[in-house]
Design a protein around this motif. Structure first.
Motif, PDB file in Angstrom:
ATOM      1  N   HIS A  67       0.833  -1.202   0.000  1.00 18.44           N
ATOM      2  CA  HIS A  67       0.000   0.000   0.000  1.00 18.44           C
ATOM      3  C   HIS A  67       0.870   1.255   0.000  1.00 18.44           C
ATOM      4  CE1 HIS A  67      -3.397   2.639   0.987  1.00 18.44           C
ATOM      5  NE2 HIS A  67      -2.556   3.240   1.812  1.00 18.44           N
ATOM      6  N   GLN A  68       1.903   1.238   0.818  1.00 11.10           N
ATOM      7  CA  GLN A  68       2.783   2.403   0.892  1.00 11.10           C
ATOM      8  C   GLN A  68       3.519   2.621  -0.433  1.00 11.10           C
ATOM      9  OE1 GLN A  68       4.237   5.759   2.307  1.00 11.10           O
ATOM     10  NE2 GLN A  68       2.859   4.463   3.519  1.00 11.10           N
ATOM     11  N   PHE A  69       3.916   1.518  -1.066  1.00 14.87           N
ATOM     12  CA  PHE A  69       4.596   1.621  -2.364  1.00 14.87           C
ATOM     13  C   PHE A  69       3.646   2.212  -3.411  1.00 14.87           C
ATOM     14  CE2 PHE A  69       5.746  -0.224  -6.516  1.00 14.87           C
ATOM     15  CZ  PHE A  69       7.034   0.267  -6.640  1.00 14.87           C
ATOM     16  N   ALA A  70       2.405   1.733  -3.407  1.00 13.69           N
ATOM     17  CA  ALA A  70       1.419   2.260  -4.352  1.00 13.69           C
ATOM     18  C   ALA A  70       1.134   3.733  -4.082  1.00 13.69           C
ATOM     19  CB  ALA A  70       0.129   1.447  -4.267  1.00 13.69           C
ATOM     20  N   LEU A  71       1.127   4.102  -2.824  1.00 16.91           N
ATOM     21  CA  LEU A  71       0.889   5.496  -2.443  1.00 16.91           C
ATOM     22  C   LEU A  71       2.000   6.393  -2.970  1.00 16.91           C
ATOM     23  CD1 LEU A  71      -1.106   7.227  -0.780  1.00 16.91           C
ATOM     24  CD2 LEU A  71       0.414   6.907   1.177  1.00 16.91           C
ATOM     25  N   GLN A  72       3.242   5.955  -2.816  1.00 20.67           N
ATOM     26  CA  GLN A  72       4.371   6.741  -3.321  1.00 20.67           C
ATOM     27  C   GLN A  72       4.335   6.833  -4.846  1.00 20.67           C
ATOM     28  OE1 GLN A  72       6.386   8.412  -1.298  1.00 20.67           O
ATOM     29  NE2 GLN A  72       5.264   7.571   0.446  1.00 20.67           N
ATOM     30  N   LEU A  73       3.936   5.739  -5.479  1.00 24.30           N
ATOM     31  CA  LEU A  73       3.855   5.722  -6.943  1.00 24.30           C
ATOM     32  C   LEU A  73       2.773   6.664  -7.437  1.00 24.30           C
ATOM     33  CD1 LEU A  73       5.215   4.194  -9.311  1.00 24.30           C
ATOM     34  CD2 LEU A  73       3.299   2.582  -9.239  1.00 24.30           C
ATOM     35  N   GLN A  78       0.730  11.394 -10.043  1.00 25.44           N
ATOM     36  CA  GLN A  78      -0.451  12.222  -9.832  1.00 25.44           C
ATOM     37  C   GLN A  78      -1.754  11.440 -10.022  1.00 25.44           C
ATOM     38  OE1 GLN A  78       0.078  15.671 -12.372  1.00 25.44           O
ATOM     39  NE2 GLN A  78       1.448  16.653 -10.924  1.00 25.44           N
ATOM     40  N   ASP A  79      -1.678  10.126  -9.827  1.00 22.30           N
ATOM     41  CA  ASP A  79      -2.875   9.296  -9.871  1.00 22.30           C
ATOM     42  C   ASP A  79      -3.472   9.211  -8.472  1.00 22.30           C
ATOM     43  OD1 ASP A  79      -2.591   8.781 -12.561  1.00 22.30           O
ATOM     44  OD2 ASP A  79      -1.389   6.965 -12.245  1.00 22.30           O
ATOM     45  N   THR A  80      -4.718   8.791  -8.407  1.00 24.03           N
ATOM     46  CA  THR A  80      -5.335   8.569  -7.098  1.00 24.03           C
ATOM     47  C   THR A  80      -5.234   7.094  -6.743  1.00 24.03           C
ATOM     48  OG1 THR A  80      -7.506   8.254  -8.140  1.00 24.03           O
ATOM     49  CG2 THR A  80      -6.944  10.478  -7.366  1.00 24.03           C
ATOM     50  N   ILE A  81      -5.138   6.803  -5.462  1.00 29.34           N
ATOM     51  CA  ILE A  81      -5.017   5.431  -5.010  1.00 29.34           C
ATOM     52  C   ILE A  81      -6.279   5.027  -4.252  1.00 29.34           C
ATOM     53  CG2 ILE A  81      -3.825   6.146  -2.892  1.00 29.34           C
ATOM     54  CD1 ILE A  81      -2.330   3.501  -2.974  1.00 29.34           C
ATOM     55  N   VAL A 410      25.496  -1.206  -5.288  1.00 29.06           N
ATOM     56  CA  VAL A 410      25.305  -2.329  -6.216  1.00 29.06           C
ATOM     57  C   VAL A 410      24.222  -1.961  -7.222  1.00 29.06           C
ATOM     58  CG1 VAL A 410      26.075  -4.065  -4.575  1.00 29.06           C
ATOM     59  CG2 VAL A 410      23.659  -3.489  -4.669  1.00 29.06           C
ATOM     60  N   ASN A 411      24.344  -2.494  -8.424  1.00 31.19           N
ATOM     61  CA  ASN A 411      23.482  -2.074  -9.525  1.00 31.19           C
ATOM     62  C   ASN A 411      21.997  -2.317  -9.266  1.00 31.19           C
ATOM     63  OD1 ASN A 411      25.915  -1.523 -10.634  1.00 31.19           O
ATOM     64  ND2 ASN A 411      25.684  -2.780 -12.467  1.00 31.19           N
ATOM     65  N   ARG A 412      21.678  -3.444  -8.575  1.00 28.83           N
ATOM     66  CA  ARG A 412      20.268  -3.788  -8.406  1.00 28.83           C
ATOM     67  C   ARG A 412      19.518  -2.710  -7.606  1.00 28.83           C
ATOM     68  NH1 ARG A 412      17.279  -8.458  -8.888  1.00 28.83           N
ATOM     69  NH2 ARG A 412      15.088  -7.951  -8.508  1.00 28.83           N
ATOM     70  N   ALA A 413      20.195  -2.135  -6.635  1.00 26.24           N
ATOM     71  CA  ALA A 413      19.551  -1.086  -5.836  1.00 26.24           C
ATOM     72  C   ALA A 413      19.257   0.144  -6.687  1.00 26.24           C
ATOM     73  CB  ALA A 413      20.435  -0.719  -4.652  1.00 26.24           C
ATOM     74  N   ILE A 414      20.161   0.469  -7.600  1.00 33.20           N
ATOM     75  CA  ILE A 414      19.938   1.611  -8.491  1.00 33.20           C
ATOM     76  C   ILE A 414      18.775   1.309  -9.430  1.00 33.20           C
ATOM     77  CG2 ILE A 414      20.963   3.035 -10.299  1.00 33.20           C
ATOM     78  CD1 ILE A 414      23.693   2.510  -8.967  1.00 33.20           C
ATOM     79  N   ILE A 415      18.710   0.062  -9.895  1.00 35.92           N
ATOM     80  CA  ILE A 415      17.610  -0.360 -10.766  1.00 35.92           C
ATOM     81  C   ILE A 415      16.276  -0.221 -10.036  1.00 35.92           C
ATOM     82  CG2 ILE A 415      16.574  -2.378 -11.899  1.00 35.92           C
ATOM     83  CD1 ILE A 415      19.480  -3.347 -12.425  1.00 35.92           C
ATOM     84  N   ASN A 416      16.258  -0.648  -8.763  1.00 38.67           N
ATOM     85  CA  ASN A 416      15.019  -0.633  -7.977  1.00 38.67           C
ATOM     86  C   ASN A 416      14.622   0.753  -7.498  1.00 38.67           C
ATOM     87  OD1 ASN A 416      14.964  -3.376  -8.322  1.00 38.67           O
ATOM     88  ND2 ASN A 416      15.559  -3.880  -6.234  1.00 38.67           N
ATOM     89  N   GLY A 417      15.548   1.698  -7.509  1.00 39.72           N
ATOM     90  CA  GLY A 417      15.228   3.056  -7.097  1.00 39.72           C
ATOM     91  C   GLY A 417      15.412   3.269  -5.608  1.00 39.72           C
ATOM     92  N   LYS A 418      14.912   4.387  -5.114  1.00 45.73           N
ATOM     93  CA  LYS A 418      15.125   4.776  -3.727  1.00 45.73           C
ATOM     94  C   LYS A 418      14.552   3.775  -2.735  1.00 45.73           C
ATOM     95  CE  LYS A 418      15.442   9.784  -4.414  1.00 45.73           C
ATOM     96  NZ  LYS A 418      14.861  11.096  -4.045  1.00 45.73           N
ATOM     97  N   SER A 419      13.537   3.025  -3.157  1.00 49.75           N
ATOM     98  CA  SER A 419      12.916   2.067  -2.236  1.00 49.75           C
ATOM     99  C   SER A 419      13.861   0.932  -1.871  1.00 49.75           C
ATOM    100  CB  SER A 419      11.655   1.479  -2.870  1.00 49.75           C
ATOM    101  OG  SER A 419      11.975   0.755  -4.053  1.00 49.75           O
ATOM    102  N   ALA A 420      14.983   0.809  -2.587  1.00 53.01           N
ATOM    103  CA  ALA A 420      15.906  -0.295  -2.345  1.00 53.01           C
ATOM    104  C   ALA A 420      17.114   0.121  -1.515  1.00 53.01           C
ATOM    105  CB  ALA A 420      16.382  -0.882  -3.672  1.00 53.01           C
TER     106      ALA A 420
END
Length: 525
Positions: A67-73, A78-81, A410-420
């Protein structure tokens, strides 16, 4: 065979009391040895490991995280959740619990018949519903929940695995609605507008994380007379968890105590006090959730009629082989008031049955090893731990080396973004052995990358052995290998080049740093 075959005519070879994770494991392991097993359970199979405990709370954690991930997304797009109702969350959790319950039940249905077929290997497991009480060292009485039926069952051996229950305060009285424990969370009808969580241990922090991530509840987390969260862990880890909870709106009350809590007009009036300044404060909430530990379920077993002794915490006294003070009665899991983890309870149960059926510790497949137990904390972010922390090494005055490797390297964290974002932290012996003493991982997939460290620690291997395996790419687990490489000076990314992301220090027995300061640190040889 059993270690000491008896001439007595018992109903069963092994009787297991309690159908939680520990008891279920014991029953199935008894079947492996071809034994006639009775499993007594008063409620649903799976116990706290599934219901109102490990599995259910972790499902809530996962839903809250999503839910928190969807909220940040939604904020970035600018979509509603769509905000789910609490009953929707409860239904999803109940579906998961019922799925696991069916697995347990379906297997027992088969084990109750397969063992009776002479052409099939294995023993039988009979499930008996009701409350068990000892009437003598080799006999129990099983009473149905409504008390209308009692059944006498005799057995050569017993494994007691009745688990534990949440500890309730003496005052106020837990009513299951306003004043509650973890057993009542799934009975809520909607998200509370506000909640006081009393007790900021791992479980209390997990509940704070869950309700904070759903974003519908103002959470107060009372850390009873403690200066910071997770005081047994390192301060850097504690700070990350605390800051993330505060970012989610959790008010952490460090060094506070709850003096009174009373229900008035449908609200809980909490009177708290700062133990340093003595300053009182009144906080009004919808619910007050107590998370102050658990107590063993031993009080209704009439253990004194079997000669089983308890310790000062109410848990069953056991030896190193999980046997109680009565040689044919074993105990496993939370009922021993030891380490309250599902995997530990299962380990103890399997070992107990193997001791019953082999009589020789050297012949058991499952050894009781409490030194290398990995644990997971379902917080924000996820935390995985094994072995010694840096705080523990300092307390014991052990010379050590410490390495910290940030996920962002490590590359995977950069791929995953700040959440990683997160890091790996290793503690290595500074006595020439280069043994890995402990590791902490904090961040996404932390529980998935603790495994290699557990293997190295349990085998008492060198940290450099982690360099010999080719880790997959791109993966968060590469941070484990790179952290290990830092100790030998063979890491691809150098700590002297990335002072904020990487750390490599050597601490002597006097707890003094023996390397040069970070800004002047020389490259490792």
């Amino acid at each position: 065979y059993c270690a000491n075959p008896s001439s007595h005519d018992y109903d069963y070879d092994i009787c297991v009391i309690g159908g939680g994770p520990s008891g279920y494991a014991a029953a199935v392991r008894g079947s492996d040895f071809g034994k006639k097993v009775c499993l007594v359970e008063k409620n649903l199979l799976g116990g706290t490991g599934v219901y109102n405990g490990a599995m259910s709370s972790k499902m809530m954690w996962r839903l809250a995280r999503d839910h928190q991930f969807a909220l940040q997304l939604s904020k970035s797009s600018q979509d509603t959740i769509h905000h789910r109702h609490y009953k929707d969350i409860v239904n999803i959790v109940k579906d998961g619990m019922e799925s696991k319950q069916r697995q347990f039940q379906n297997q027992l249905n088969m084990l109750s018949t397969i063992g009776r077929d002479c052409s099939s290997p294995g023993g039988t497991v009979d499930l008996v519903r009701g409350f068990a009480k000892f009437t003598s060292p080799h006999e129990i009485s099983v009473v149905t929940e409504d008390g209308t039926c009692a059944q006498k069952i005799s057995s050569e051996y017993f494994v007691i695995a009745t688990g534990s229950s949440p500890r309730s305060p003496k005052e106020p009285v837990v009513d299951g609605h306003h004043i509650m424990t973890s057993e009542h969370l799934l009975e809520l009808k909607h998200f509370p507008k506000s909640m006081m969580i009393v007790g900021a241990g791992v479980i209390g922090c997990e509940f704070a994380t869950i309700f904070a991530n759903f974003g519908r509840t103002k959470v107060y987390l009372l850390n009873n007379r403690k200066t910071r969260l997770l005081v047994d862990e390192d301060e850097d880890l504690s700070n990350v968890v605390s800051n993330n909870l505060r970012d989610r709106g959790v008010e952490i009350l460090n060094n506070f105590e709850l003096t009174t809590a009373s229900v008035e007009k449908g609200k809980v009036i909490c009177e708290v006090r700062d133990v340093i300044s003595g300053h009182p404060q009144t906080i009004t909430v919808d619910h007050c959730l107590y998370s102050i530990g658990r107590i063993p379920n031993t009080s209704k077993l009439d253990l004194h009629l079997a000669g089983v002794e308890l310790d000062n915490r109410g848990g069953i006294l056991t030896t190193k082989n999980a046997v109680s003070t009565v040689p044919h009665i074993y105990a496993s899991g939370d009922v021993t008031a030891d380490i309250g983890l599902v995997n530990v309870g299962e380990m103890e149960a399997r070992h107990a049955v193997e001791m019953i059926c082999t009589g020789n510790e050297e012949k058991t497949c499952t050894s009781l090893n409490y030194d290398d137990i990995a644990s997971i904390m379902f917080l924000e972010p996820e935390v995985a731990c094994i072995g010694l922390s840096e705080t523990g090494a300092k307390r014991k005055n052990i010379p050590y080396k410490v390495g910290v490797y940030a996920f962002e390297m490590v590359n995977r964290a950069i791929i995953n973004g700040k959440s990683a974002m997160g890091y790996v932290k290793m503690i290595v012996a500074n006595d020439g052995s280069e043994r890995l003493l402990g590791m902490r991982a904090i961040g996404p997939e932390a529980s998935a990358i603790i495994g290699p460290a557990q293997l190295i620690i349990s085998s008492k291997s060198k940290v450099s052995d982690l360099e010999k395996t080719l880790f997959p790419h791109p993966a968060i687990s590469e941070s484990v290998q790179e952290c290990a490489r830092m100790f030998s000076g063979r890491s691809i990314m150098k700590p002297q080049c990335f002072i904020e992301q990487l750390r490599l220090d050597v601490i002597g027995a006097t707890n003094q740093e023996t390397e040069t300061p970070k800004q002047k640190r020389k490259p490792p040889v």
